[in-house]
Design an enzyme around this catalytic site. Structure first.
Site, mmCIF file in Angstrom:
data_model
loop_
_atom_site.group_PDB
_atom_site.id
_atom_site.type_symbol
_atom_site.label_atom_id
_atom_site.label_comp_id
_atom_site.label_asym_id
_atom_site.label_seq_id
_atom_site.Cartn_x
_atom_site.Cartn_y
_atom_site.Cartn_z
ATOM 1 N N ASP A 90 -1.445 2.077 -6.271
ATOM 2 C CA ASP A 90 -1.086 3.126 -7.225
ATOM 3 C C ASP A 90 -1.507 2.620 -8.595
ATOM 4 O O ASP A 90 -0.954 1.643 -9.090
ATOM 5 C CB ASP A 90 0.431 3.365 -7.146
ATOM 6 C CG ASP A 90 0.927 4.360 -8.183
ATOM 7 O OD1 ASP A 90 0.144 4.745 -9.082
ATOM 8 O OD2 ASP A 90 2.111 4.736 -8.093
ATOM 9 N N TYR A 119 11.833 -4.669 -8.946
ATOM 10 C CA TYR A 119 11.249 -3.394 -8.559
ATOM 11 C C TYR A 119 10.020 -3.064 -9.379
ATOM 12 O O TYR A 119 10.051 -3.080 -10.595
ATOM 13 C CB TYR A 119 12.254 -2.251 -8.727
ATOM 14 C CG TYR A 119 11.645 -0.933 -8.377
ATOM 15 C CD1 TYR A 119 11.360 -0.635 -7.043
ATOM 16 C CD2 TYR A 119 11.291 -0.009 -9.344
ATOM 17 C CE1 TYR A 119 10.762 0.552 -6.699
ATOM 18 C CE2 TYR A 119 10.698 1.196 -9.010
ATOM 19 C CZ TYR A 119 10.432 1.467 -7.683
ATOM 20 O OH TYR A 119 9.837 2.649 -7.352
ATOM 21 N N LYS A 130 7.234 1.537 -5.033
ATOM 22 C CA LYS A 130 7.354 1.409 -3.578
ATOM 23 C C LYS A 130 6.027 0.974 -2.981
ATOM 24 O O LYS A 130 4.977 1.108 -3.596
ATOM 25 C CB LYS A 130 7.791 2.751 -2.975
ATOM 26 C CG LYS A 130 9.302 2.836 -2.762
ATOM 27 C CD LYS A 130 9.778 1.907 -1.659
ATOM 28 C CE LYS A 130 11.295 1.830 -1.667
ATOM 29 N NZ LYS A 130 11.808 0.562 -1.182
ATOM 30 N N ASP A 131 6.097 0.439 -1.775
ATOM 31 C CA ASP A 131 4.927 -0.185 -1.171
ATOM 32 C C ASP A 131 3.938 0.808 -0.578
ATOM 33 O O ASP A 131 2.783 0.501 -0.398
ATOM 34 C CB ASP A 131 5.392 -1.167 -0.104
ATOM 35 C CG ASP A 131 6.565 -1.984 -0.609
ATOM 36 O OD1 ASP A 131 6.429 -2.567 -1.683
ATOM 37 O OD2 ASP A 131 7.614 -1.995 0.053
HETATM 38 C C1 F6R Z 1 9.452 6.201 -6.085
HETATM 39 C C2 F6R Z 1 8.778 6.627 -7.299
HETATM 40 C C3 F6R Z 1 9.462 7.586 -8.203
HETATM 41 C C4 F6R Z 1 9.931 6.884 -9.469
HETATM 42 C C5 F6R Z 1 10.693 7.850 -10.398
HETATM 43 C C6 F6R Z 1 11.092 7.206 -11.712
HETATM 44 O O1 F6R Z 1 8.674 5.306 -5.367
HETATM 45 O O2 F6R Z 1 7.693 6.204 -7.606
HETATM 46 O O3 F6R Z 1 10.517 8.234 -7.553
HETATM 47 O O4 F6R Z 1 10.745 5.789 -9.131
HETATM 48 O O5 F6R Z 1 9.892 8.969 -10.692
HETATM 49 O O6 F6R Z 1 9.969 6.663 -12.287
HETATM 50 P P1 F6R Z 1 9.960 5.918 -13.713
HETATM 51 O O7 F6R Z 1 11.034 4.861 -13.677
HETATM 52 O O8 F6R Z 1 8.582 5.394 -13.810
HETATM 53 O O9 F6R Z 1 10.278 6.992 -14.731
HETATM 54 MG MG MG Z 2 3.507 5.751 -8.988
HETATM 55 MG MG MG Z 3 3.148 6.019 -4.380
#
Ligand code: F6R
Ligand code: MG
Ligand code: MG
Length: 365
Positions: A11, A227, A230-231
């Site tokens: 990503d 964190y 996700k993987d």
């Molecule tokens: C889960 C994911 C999303 C983010 C969420 C908050 O893998 O990528 O659910 O965790 O949108 O993202 P931030 O902390 O970047 O605002």
């Molecule tokens: Mg992302």
């Molecule tokens: Mg992703």
């Protein structure tokens, strides 16, 4: 002659938020891989995306863990990060945890699934790619595909499959691995792979040692120590003949199993099998998605892709996912929708604990 199939993903920026992939990144990646194909580094390639994950599907003759191929993937992710920065896409470069390439992308953030084999007379392969979940998501389907006779008829009635398979399981917290033979050691295997956060099916082999399936088992949180996303794993499966049929390989996804991931990588949700056009998780950043692209290899060339889940026979699975998603969502911040505390990727616990430290009183008894 052996051919290597490498699927390397990362990503490097989402559009919009963590939802999908901007077309410019696909174009940039394709330009680089096209050059590599012209220079003979690659035999062929296909670039795609699942949610906010950029997926590089590459064939070549250099074997697994090859420095040049990994370096190429790393350069593509860096170039795409620049495009993502220019467009101010969300989380530009988020999975590139290291700044200097050191010979191999393993442990640097990207997910990797690679296998080397002699191409058969006809070589059908399918590649699963998931978003908003983690590597343990493949344990249940890989169990069903290669060890469950209620899923894979061939285990019972095909002489080529009747001997069973071997599972290579990685303990990603204990840094060790083990092989299990099925059906003989089914129950031992299940003791471990039922714990999807720690024991991951890395590969499956036929009993005569041919590679049948391989998955990415990178866990970003274990690499970075905190964190960082996700993987969002990938998994490659060879099909037909001495391997399960395409239909046996995709059958487990008709039962949307519950995986970890979804919003903030901190919730359980159903894994929804979707065509490419629907691989854009938006509802509560999900529910988690899986796409499946099929290819026929022809002297290393990727003939395809065939968008396998673009099929009405998965409509009921998708509908069931929405029913399960509704039900789980109503639990809000409560388990078992929210992950247990030590599995959560986001937490305010230390801050809240610190704030309240003077207010906790011992229980009387
Ligand atoms: C889960 C994911 C999303 C983010 C969420 C908050 O893998 O990528 O659910 O965790 O949108 O993202 P931030 O902390 O970047 O605002
Ligand atoms: Mg992302
Ligand atoms: Mg992703």
């Amino acid at each position: 002659d052996k051919i290597t199939l490498s699927v390397i993903k990362a990503d490097v920026g989402g559009y919009v938020g963590h939802c999908a992939m901007h077309g410019e990144l696909i174009l940039e990646a394709s330009r680089h891989l096209d050059d590599a194909r012209s220079q003979g580094v690659l035999v062929d390639y296909h670039v795609t995306a699942c949610g906010d994950d950029l997926e590089l599907i590459m064939t070549h003759s250099h074997g697994v863990d090859n420095r040049d191929v990994h370096h190429l993937a790393w350069e593509v992710f860096e170039a795409c990060t620049e495009v993502a920065k220019k467009l101010k896409l969300y989380g530009a470069g988020q999975d590139l945890l290291s700044h200097a390439f050191s010979g191999n992308v393993r442990g640097m953030g990207p997910g990797v699934a690679e296998m080397e084999f002699v191409e058969r007379e006809s070589e059908p392969i399918v590649i699963f790619m998931a978003d908003k979940t983690s590597a343990g998501a493949w344990n249940l389907p890989l169990y069903k595909i290669f060890a469950d006779p209620f899923n894979t008829a061939g285990l019972v009635i095909a002489p080529t499959l009747h001997a069973g398979f071997r599972y290579e399981v990685h303990d990603v917290k204990g840094h060790q691995k083990i092989l299990f033979s099925t059906p003989e050691e089914l129950y031992d295997l299940l003791v471990f792979i039922g714990a999807t956060g720690r024991y991951l099916v890395k590969a499956v082999y036929t009993k005569d040692g041919e590679i049948a399936a391989v998955s990415s088992t990178e866990r970003l949180a274990l690499i970075a120590g905190k964190y960082v996303g996700k993987d969002d794993p990938v998994c490659v499966v060879r099909c037909q003949g001495k391997f399960p049929a395409v239909g046996e390989v995709v059958e487990p996804f008709s039962m949307p199993h519950i995986v970890e991931g979804w919003m903030r990588g901190s919730h359980y949700g159903p894994l929804m099998p979707v065509p490419l056009s629907q691989a854009r998780p938006t509802r509560f950043d999900g529910p988690p998605r899986v796409i499946c692209l099929g290819f026929q290899l022809a002297n290393g060339h990727l003939v395809g892709p065939c968008d396998i889940f673009d099929d009405p026979s998965f409509n009921e699975a998708r509908r069931l996912c929405n029913v399960i998603a509704d039900h789980l969502r109503r639990h809000g911040p409560f388990e078992p929708h929210r992950l247990p505390m030590d599995e959560m990727e986001y937490t305010t616990l230390p801050q809240v604990m610190a704030k309240l430290q003077d207010r906790w009183q011992p229980l009387e008894n």
